[in-house]
Design a protein around this motif. Structure first.
Motif, mmCIF file in Angstrom:
data_model
loop_
_atom_site.group_PDB
_atom_site.id
_atom_site.type_symbol
_atom_site.label_atom_id
_atom_site.label_comp_id
_atom_site.label_asym_id
_atom_site.label_seq_id
_atom_site.Cartn_x
_atom_site.Cartn_y
_atom_site.Cartn_z
ATOM 1 N N TRP A 135 0.738 -1.173 0.058
ATOM 2 C CA TRP A 135 -0.183 -0.058 -0.012
ATOM 3 C C TRP A 135 0.921 1.153 0.451
ATOM 4 O O TRP A 135 0.445 2.062 -0.786
ATOM 5 C CB TRP A 135 -0.874 -0.124 1.286
ATOM 6 N N THR A 136 1.858 1.382 0.905
ATOM 7 C CA THR A 136 2.937 2.519 0.925
ATOM 8 C C THR A 136 3.652 2.551 -0.248
ATOM 9 O O THR A 136 3.982 3.748 -0.839
ATOM 10 C CB THR A 136 3.736 2.231 2.047
ATOM 11 N N VAL A 137 4.075 1.537 -0.948
ATOM 12 C CA VAL A 137 4.852 1.408 -2.207
ATOM 13 C C VAL A 137 3.890 2.081 -3.181
ATOM 14 O O VAL A 137 4.436 3.058 -3.905
ATOM 15 C CB VAL A 137 5.216 0.232 -2.750
ATOM 16 N N PHE A 138 2.722 1.651 -3.257
ATOM 17 C CA PHE A 138 1.805 2.163 -4.264
ATOM 18 C C PHE A 138 1.266 3.762 -4.230
ATOM 19 O O PHE A 138 1.664 4.388 -5.241
ATOM 20 C CB PHE A 138 0.639 1.172 -4.303
ATOM 21 N N THR A 139 1.180 4.106 -3.169
ATOM 22 C CA THR A 139 0.316 5.299 -2.667
ATOM 23 C C THR A 139 1.660 6.711 -2.834
ATOM 24 O O THR A 139 1.402 7.584 -3.201
ATOM 25 C CB THR A 139 -0.303 5.458 -1.380
ATOM 26 N N VAL A 140 2.785 6.160 -2.514
ATOM 27 C CA VAL A 140 3.688 6.976 -2.342
ATOM 28 C C VAL A 140 5.137 6.748 -2.788
ATOM 29 O O VAL A 140 5.861 7.406 -3.786
ATOM 30 C CB VAL A 140 4.000 7.438 -0.746
ATOM 31 N N ILE A 141 5.809 5.398 -1.954
ATOM 32 C CA ILE A 141 7.156 5.275 -2.325
ATOM 33 C C ILE A 141 7.487 4.909 -3.866
ATOM 34 O O ILE A 141 8.162 6.129 -4.429
ATOM 35 C CB ILE A 141 7.665 3.801 -1.674
ATOM 36 N N GLN A 142 6.967 4.201 -4.476
ATOM 37 C CA GLN A 142 7.232 3.642 -6.146
ATOM 38 C C GLN A 142 6.703 4.939 -6.940
ATOM 39 O O GLN A 142 7.577 5.684 -7.770
ATOM 40 C CB GLN A 142 6.446 2.566 -6.635
ATOM 41 N N THR A 143 5.508 5.268 -6.784
ATOM 42 C CA THR A 143 4.838 6.230 -7.650
ATOM 43 C C THR A 143 5.342 7.581 -7.350
ATOM 44 O O THR A 143 5.370 8.424 -8.222
ATOM 45 C CB THR A 143 3.301 6.212 -7.431
ATOM 46 N N GLY A 144 5.415 7.852 -6.088
ATOM 47 C CA GLY A 144 6.020 9.172 -5.504
ATOM 48 C C GLY A 144 7.363 9.520 -6.365
ATOM 49 O O GLY A 144 7.701 10.684 -6.743
ATOM 50 N N VAL A 145 8.282 8.377 -6.136
ATOM 51 C CA VAL A 145 9.585 8.498 -6.767
ATOM 52 C C VAL A 145 9.504 8.596 -8.219
ATOM 53 O O VAL A 145 10.032 9.271 -8.785
ATOM 54 C CB VAL A 145 10.267 7.486 -6.375
ATOM 55 N N ILE A 146 8.703 7.716 -8.833
ATOM 56 C CA ILE A 146 8.379 7.873 -10.498
ATOM 57 C C ILE A 146 7.950 9.355 -10.625
ATOM 58 O O ILE A 146 8.595 10.009 -11.745
ATOM 59 C CB ILE A 146 7.281 6.990 -10.830
ATOM 60 N N ALA A 147 7.092 10.037 -9.940
ATOM 61 C CA ALA A 147 6.830 11.462 -10.186
ATOM 62 C C ALA A 147 7.639 12.255 -10.094
ATOM 63 O O ALA A 147 7.905 13.215 -11.095
ATOM 64 C CB ALA A 147 5.273 11.567 -9.488
ATOM 65 N N ALA A 148 8.403 12.227 -9.014
ATOM 66 C CA ALA A 148 9.384 13.118 -8.740
ATOM 67 C C ALA A 148 10.710 13.140 -9.772
ATOM 68 O O ALA A 148 11.227 14.109 -10.140
ATOM 69 C CB ALA A 148 9.992 12.927 -7.409
ATOM 70 N N VAL A 149 10.803 11.887 -10.061
ATOM 71 C CA VAL A 149 12.056 11.606 -10.986
ATOM 72 C C VAL A 149 11.455 12.169 -12.318
ATOM 73 O O VAL A 149 12.250 12.801 -13.275
ATOM 74 C CB VAL A 149 12.432 10.321 -11.202
ATOM 75 N N ALA A 150 10.366 11.928 -12.783
ATOM 76 C CA ALA A 150 9.736 12.689 -14.146
ATOM 77 C C ALA A 150 9.688 14.076 -14.258
ATOM 78 O O ALA A 150 10.108 14.654 -15.136
ATOM 79 C CB ALA A 150 8.286 11.977 -14.438
ATOM 80 N N VAL A 151 9.501 14.787 -13.013
ATOM 81 C CA VAL A 151 9.473 16.229 -12.971
ATOM 82 C C VAL A 151 10.840 16.886 -13.110
ATOM 83 O O VAL A 151 11.130 17.829 -13.649
ATOM 84 C CB VAL A 151 8.449 16.686 -11.681
ATOM 85 N N ALA A 152 11.811 15.827 -12.463
ATOM 86 C CA ALA A 152 13.213 16.312 -12.651
ATOM 87 C C ALA A 152 13.703 16.437 -13.984
ATOM 88 O O ALA A 152 14.336 17.203 -14.515
ATOM 89 C CB ALA A 152 13.930 15.400 -11.757
ATOM 90 N N PHE A 153 13.196 15.326 -14.542
ATOM 91 C CA PHE A 153 13.576 14.862 -16.135
ATOM 92 C C PHE A 153 13.035 16.216 -16.923
ATOM 93 O O PHE A 153 13.675 16.859 -17.543
ATOM 94 C CB PHE A 153 13.011 13.654 -16.761
ATOM 95 N N ALA A 154 11.500 16.621 -16.622
ATOM 96 C CA ALA A 154 11.312 17.678 -17.295
ATOM 97 C C ALA A 154 11.845 19.176 -17.145
ATOM 98 O O ALA A 154 11.967 19.959 -17.715
ATOM 99 C CB ALA A 154 9.748 17.723 -16.973
ATOM 100 N N LYS A 155 12.198 19.236 -15.725
ATOM 101 C CA LYS A 155 12.937 20.346 -15.069
ATOM 102 C C LYS A 155 14.026 20.627 -15.820
ATOM 103 O O LYS A 155 14.279 21.892 -16.197
ATOM 104 C CB LYS A 155 13.102 20.408 -13.588
ATOM 105 N N TYR A 156 14.963 19.671 -16.110
ATOM 106 C CA TYR A 156 16.089 19.805 -16.610
ATOM 107 C C TYR A 156 15.923 19.843 -18.314
ATOM 108 O O TYR A 156 16.784 20.457 -19.026
ATOM 109 C CB TYR A 156 17.213 18.627 -16.326
ATOM 110 N N SER A 157 14.909 19.428 -18.826
ATOM 111 C CA SER A 157 14.728 19.614 -20.315
ATOM 112 C C SER A 157 14.413 21.209 -20.563
ATOM 113 O O SER A 157 14.581 21.379 -21.675
ATOM 114 C CB SER A 157 13.532 18.576 -20.544
#
Length: 522
Positions: A135-157
């Motif tokens: 539950w924690t992995v789905f709600t925050v850990i995995q998906t939250g990291v995916i979102a944060a990393v994706a935004v970092a990708f866009a930020k540097y783009s």
């Protein structure tokens, strides 16, 4: 109905049919060509073991290296103020990560199944504990990291495409939706689609991006030390290397510096290490895909050790390169890269500041490109692995039933799309950063819980097959538990709100668990 099908094939034989072919052969070829699966054929569908040691090691290292190594050192410098203590924290982080990885090797050898840590926790503690982890992995850990990393990708783009900074929607001072978030969501959708096309496609993407960023990081270290060692920056940083202090930038622009020693120093180190631990996280993702790794009882423990060792060495050397290029101390309004130092690198982009010292202004673009490669490759591994955990949960009726299905490429595509949807929601919300802070504490608790599970299973199942046994048992696993528990206690004291909300997220999973349990029983 079978006789109608027989009549159809007799009167409309396929153009490539041979006179010697039986009806069953004609029917099988027809169904395969048209994507029709019988119940028997569907039952044979399973995750395929197609990943070798290099692929597994690539997933460990690639999932760990995102944008953190290029950013968090700045915040750590403000928190500890000492070059020597900074490197000690990175070393402790590496040793903790490696000791945890070596301990997980025993569990991975015992249970080489899809779901990894979810499966380990369930076997040691039962379904409720394993669901709370999932539950924690789905709600925050995995998906939250995916979102944060994706935004970092866009930020540097946005360094290359400034139009990405354009605001599309703004509601008050709290919610802003920009083109960067659109690109972030698109990157998640693209990588999810690629990973639904088969594990071989996903592993090729992962191997390419992991190799690229390892080479680029190695180049940053080599050229950084080559340029930096020609100056006196490194020697100046180590002139008073054990003098620790905490630097706070106040709202009025003034700076407050507090000397650290004794208990205050230990507290500051405990609060600061959360940054390096976050940058070194996600190494356990390879356990989620255990069912697709060849010789998992050997290759998973090896990949955990090799991947964490490679990243630990690179992270420490990268920080030495930063210290050779940039002064530890600095001021936020100096107007120069050297004047800002590591502490006040522009927007905490210490990696960019280091590249600027090596290549001049063009270094900004080089580093932006490197972080784009790093974050895109990191998300490829996170997305590939995460879906397998939710697939395992669905098989236990602890997640949406559809997530337990495989597509025609033997991939849990629907589990990947569920993960994609929630990660995109977090991108839209803009709250993924807060959620990550809340969940880091909970993540550490689950690491402690899982490694303590080794002790439980050694007692409960002494005769179980253990192709690999935890290195240094019981001392190394116990040492990890003690040190990580002390870090958690420190966080409870110094970051009570964040840690409390992390525990709340975990606790919210309890009623959800009983909802799934009730649905299963009905």
């Amino acid at each position: 109905m079978a006789w109608l099908f027989y009549l159809y094939l007799e009167t409309n034989p396929p153009t490539d049919a041979k006179p010697s072919q039986s009806f069953s052969e004609l029917a099988s070829n027809y169904m395969e060509r048209n994507g029709i699966k019988t119940k028997k054929m569907q039952e044979k569908q399973e995750l395929k073991r197609s990943l070798g040691l290099i692929d597994a090691t690539s997933i460990v290292a690639g999932s760990m290296i995102g944008s953190g190594i290029f950013i968090v050192t700045s915040a750590m410098a403000r928190g500890i103020g000492s070059a020597a203590w900074l490197l000690v924290i990175w070393l402790v982080t590496g040793l903790l990560t490696m000791s945890a990885a070596l301990s997980y090797g025993e569990l991975a050898g015992m249970m080489p199944n899809a779901g990894g840590q979810f499966v380990y926790i369930q076997r040691a503690y039962g379904k409720l504990a394993s669901f709370l982890y999932g539950w924690t992995v789905f709600t925050v850990i995995q998906t939250g990291v995916i979102a944060a990393v994706a935004v970092a990708f866009a930020k540097y783009s946005a360094v290359f495409f400034p139009v990405l900074d354009t605001e599309l929607i703004k509601i008050g001072d709290g919610f802003v939706f920009t083109n960067k978030q659109v690109l972030a969501m698109f990157s998640i959708l693209l990588l999810t689609y690629i990973n639904t096309r088969g594990v071989k496609t996903g592993k090729s993407i992962q191997l390419f991006f992991t190799s690229t960023k390892l080479i680029a990081l190695f180049a940053l270290i080599v050229f950084g030390l080559y340029v930096g060692l020609k100056t006196d920056v490194l020697s100046n940083n180590f002139a008073h290397m054990w003098d620790a202090s905490q630097t706070v930038l106040n709202e009025d622009g003034t700076i407050t510096v507090t000397k650290l020693a004794g208990v205050a120093l230990l507290g500051a180190m405990g609060a600061t290490i959360i940054n390096s631990l976050f940058s070194s996280d996600a190494w356990n993702n390879v356990t989620f895909i255990a069912a697709e790794i060849k010789e998992p009882k050997k290759n998973i423990p090896r990949s955990l050790f090799l991947g964490t060792l490679i990243v630990t060495v690179i992270y420490i050397l990268a920080n030495v390169a930063y210290l050779a290029l940039l002064p530890m101390q600095g001021t936020p309004d100096s107007g120069s890269v050297l004047g800002n130092g590591i502490m006040f690198a522009n927007e905490d982009r210490v990696g960019t500041a280091a590249a600027n010292m090596i290549l001049g202004n063009v270094g900004v673009f080089v580093m932006a490109g490197l972080i784009m490669v790093s974050t895109f490759g990191c998300n490829s591994g996170l997305i590939l692995s995460g879906g397998r955990l939710f697939y395992a949960m669905a098989k236990d009726a602890l997640f949406f039933k559809q997530a337990g299905e495989l597509n025609d490429k033997d991939v849990p595509a629907k589990a990947l799309w569920f993960q994609c949807f929630w990660a995109c929601v977090l991108c839209i919300s803009g709250r993924y950063g807060d959620l990550l802070t809340y969940a880091t504490f909970a993540s550490l608790l689950f690491y402690i819980l899982t490694i303590y599970g080794i002790f439980i299973l050694r007692k409960k199942e002494p005769d179980a097959e253990r192709p690999y046994k935890a290195f240094g048992y019981p001392f190394i696993p116990l040492l990890y538990i003690i040190i990580t528990a002390l870090i958690c206690i420190t966080l409870l004291i110094y970051q009570t709100t964040s840690t409390g909300l992390g525990l709340l997220i975990v606790a919210l999973g309890i009623p959800v668990y009983y909802l799934f349990l009730n649905k299963k029983n009905n």
